[in-house]
Design a protein around this motif. Structure first.
Motif, short mmCIF file in Angstrom:
data_model
loop_
_atom_site.label_atom_id
_atom_site.label_comp_id
_atom_site.label_asym_id
_atom_site.label_seq_id
_atom_site.Cartn_x
_atom_site.Cartn_y
_atom_site.Cartn_z
N THR A 247 11.65 14.78 10.78
CA THR A 247 11.56 16.23 10.21
C THR A 247 10.25 16.20 9.25
O THR A 247 9.47 16.86 9.53
N LYS A 250 7.14 15.74 11.44
CA LYS A 250 6.64 17.18 12.10
C LYS A 250 6.43 18.10 11.14
O LYS A 250 5.21 18.86 11.32
N THR A 251 6.85 18.01 10.04
CA THR A 251 6.16 18.94 8.55
C THR A 251 4.66 18.48 8.57
O THR A 251 4.03 19.63 8.32
N LYS A 253 2.80 16.77 10.55
CA LYS A 253 1.88 17.27 11.49
C LYS A 253 1.56 18.87 11.54
O LYS A 253 0.48 19.17 11.88
N ASN A 254 2.48 19.63 11.17
CA ASN A 254 2.47 21.03 11.51
C ASN A 254 1.43 21.49 10.19
O ASN A 254 0.65 22.36 10.45
N ILE A 255 1.40 20.90 9.06
CA ILE A 255 0.56 21.12 7.94
C ILE A 255 -0.84 20.69 8.22
O ILE A 255 -1.68 21.66 8.13
N ARG A 257 -1.86 20.64 11.29
CA ARG A 257 -2.19 21.56 12.41
C ARG A 257 -2.58 23.00 11.83
O ARG A 257 -3.66 23.64 12.59
N THR A 258 -2.09 23.47 10.98
CA THR A 258 -2.26 24.64 10.55
C THR A 258 -3.42 24.99 9.61
O THR A 258 -4.17 25.95 9.46
#
Length: 263
Positions: A247, A250-251, A253-255, A257-258
């Motif tokens: 988790t 993924k978080t 990575k999402n940060i 990525r955004t």
């Protein structure tokens, strides 16, 4: 013992009734026979008794009357045994003076009395010896009887003792047999009790072993369950940790990525 006897004594001694004794005495006195008297009672000597027995024997056995018997008996007696009143006086004596006759009568009478006295003493001694012999015989018989009774009592006591000893021996043998039987029964009971106790102990040991095995199995199963639970908990923790790690990755990575997109 006295040397003279009364009428009732004659009756008891010879068996001649008293009235017959008096009858014979009267006939003897009628013939001049002298019988001593004490007061109004006649006293007989042993010579008088023998004379009366001879008279009574002739009356009883020869059927003579009393008077004939008295005459015959007096005639058959020696002169020195008959009182002087019956003796025949010789003619020259009858012709002697009265004093001489009286003196002779007294001398003869004295001689006869002395002879009768000696004879009575002799007969009394014989009677005394006979009574002593009878007393000795009676005493010996009594002693023999007493000894026999004592022997019988002793035999009876010995028999009783023998019987008692036999009974005691039998009782002792019976008691010993009873004790042996009792001990045998007690030993048998003890063996039975020990056998039962052994069986009970064996069963208890078997139950105890089963219980111990059961507890052991339960403990083993519990340990296995505990280890399984521990492993499950560890696996769960690992999985939770892995999940959390994924988790965060993924978080992140999402940060990342955004942010370029916003730029």
């Amino acid at each position: 013992m006295t040397g003279t006897y009364k009428t009732k004594d004659i009756a008891n001694k010879t068996g001649i009734p008293g009235n017959i004794v008096r009858k014979y005495s009267n006939l003897l006195e009628q013939h001049g026979y002298i019988i001593e008297k004490t007061g109004n009672s006649r006293t007989f000597t042993m010579a008088d008794i023998r004379l009366l027995k001879d008279i009574h024997k002739r009356v009883s056995e020869l059927d003579e009357n009393a008077a004939e018997a008295v005459t015959t008996v007096l005639q058959g007696k020696p002169e020195d045994t008959i009182p002087v009143a019956l003796q025949t006086v010789e003619p020259e004596q009858a012709m002697s003076p009265a004093k001489t006759h009286i003196a002779i009568y007294d001398d003869v009478n004295t001689t006869i009395r002395e002879q009768n006295k000696k004879f009575e003493e002799f007969m009394n001694k014989l009677d005394t010896l006979a009574q002593l012999n009878e007393a000795i015989i009676h005493q010996n018989s009594t002693l023999i009887s007493q000894n026999r009774q004592k022997d019988e009592k002793l035999d009876g006591l010995m028999q009783e003792v023998y019987v008692k000893e036999s009974k005691q021996e039998n009782m002792l043998c019976n008691l010993i047999d009873h004790v042996k039987q009792t001990e045998s029964k007690q030993d048998e009971k003890i063996d039975n009790v020990l056998s039962q106790m052994y069986k009970k102990e064996s069963k208890q040991d078997e139950k105890m072993n089963k219980l111990i095995n059961h507890v052991y199995r339960q403990e083993s199963s519990r340990d296995e369950q505990l280890m399984s639970l521990i492993r499950e908990m560890q696996e769960t923790k690992r999985m939770i940790a892995a999940s959390k790690e994924n988790t965060w990755v993924k978080t992140i990575k999402n940060i990342f990525r955004t942010k370029p997109e916003r730029a």
